[in-house]
Design an enzyme around this catalytic site. Structure first.
Site, PDB file in Angstrom:
ATOM      1  N   HIS A 176       0.833  -1.204   0.000  1.00 39.71           N
ATOM      2  CA  HIS A 176       0.000   0.000   0.000  1.00 39.71           C
ATOM      3  C   HIS A 176       0.864   1.248   0.000  1.00 39.71           C
ATOM      4  O   HIS A 176       1.904   1.297   0.645  1.00 39.71           O
ATOM      5  CB  HIS A 176      -0.962   0.016   1.195  1.00 39.71           C
ATOM      6  CG  HIS A 176      -0.303  -0.260   2.508  1.00 39.71           C
ATOM      7  ND1 HIS A 176       0.031  -1.533   2.926  1.00 39.71           N
ATOM      8  CD2 HIS A 176       0.101   0.567   3.498  1.00 39.71           C
ATOM      9  CE1 HIS A 176       0.594  -1.482   4.120  1.00 39.71           C
ATOM     10  NE2 HIS A 176       0.656  -0.210   4.488  1.00 39.71           N
ATOM     11  N   HIS A 195       0.974   5.104   1.028  1.00 46.12           N
ATOM     12  CA  HIS A 195       0.353   6.145   1.854  1.00 46.12           C
ATOM     13  C   HIS A 195       0.444   7.486   1.124  1.00 46.12           C
ATOM     14  O   HIS A 195       1.506   7.837   0.596  1.00 46.12           O
ATOM     15  CB  HIS A 195       1.111   6.316   3.175  1.00 46.12           C
ATOM     16  CG  HIS A 195       1.042   5.147   4.104  1.00 46.12           C
ATOM     17  ND1 HIS A 195       0.160   5.086   5.152  1.00 46.12           N
ATOM     18  CD2 HIS A 195       1.760   3.986   4.149  1.00 46.12           C
ATOM     19  CE1 HIS A 195       0.334   3.955   5.821  1.00 46.12           C
ATOM     20  NE2 HIS A 195       1.300   3.259   5.235  1.00 46.12           N
TER      21      HIS A 195
END
Ligand code: AMP
Ligand code: ZN
Length: 137
Positions: A98, A100
């Site tokens: 992921h 950010h």
């Protein structure tokens, strides 16, 4: 597979969606560094960013940057950080890659704990050689 982010993509766990296309899904981080903090994830499961195909990784970075601009325009932030932790020692908690997108302001009170080491003479080049010898594209 017991992956919280795969469940978010599948709609089995609720999330606040910001963006979705065929390759990536973006949603609000539940515990933001600053309010507006977004996560961009590949729809397919990858533990590590290193196995995310180039097209999907490129889409993650592109969408992350566009969301960063939207954070500035929509929430009056002055900048943003793109941050990706790969590995537990690097701070990765959720084992689905992921990116950010962290909105930033001059006086937001948050500071990366960044340090600046120094190389001995020739050490930088030696280190670069070790990296280049193992770089598989
Ligand atoms: P990392 O430490 O890089 O693995 O970041 C994981 C991030 O996922 C953290 O910032 C968490 O706040 C966020 N997070 C964990 N569970 C959820 C969830 N159910 N919905 C939204 N964000 C989450
Ligand atoms: Zn997953």
């Amino acid at each position: 597979m017991d992956c919280i982010f795969c469940k978010i993509v599948a709609g089995e766990i609720p999330s606040v969606k910001v963006y979705e296309d065929d390759l990536v899904y973006a949603f609000m981080d539940i515990s933001p560094i600053n309010k507006g903090h977004v996560l961009v994830i590949p729809k397919e499961h990858h533990h590590s960013s290193s196995t995310v195909p180039e097209e999907i990784g490129g889409r993650m970075f592109h969408i992350g940057s566009r969301i960063g601009v939207a954070l500035k325009r929509g929430l009056d932030f002055e900048g943003f950080n793109l941050h990706l932790a790969d590995g537990t020692c690097a701070g990765q908690v959720v084992n689905h890659a992921h990116l950010h997108v962290v909105p930033r302001g001059v006086e937001d009170g948050f500071h990366w704990n960044w340090r600046q080491l120094e190389y001995a003479a020739g050490e930088s080049a030696e280190t670069a050689e070790k990296i280049k010898n193992k770089l598989k594209l």
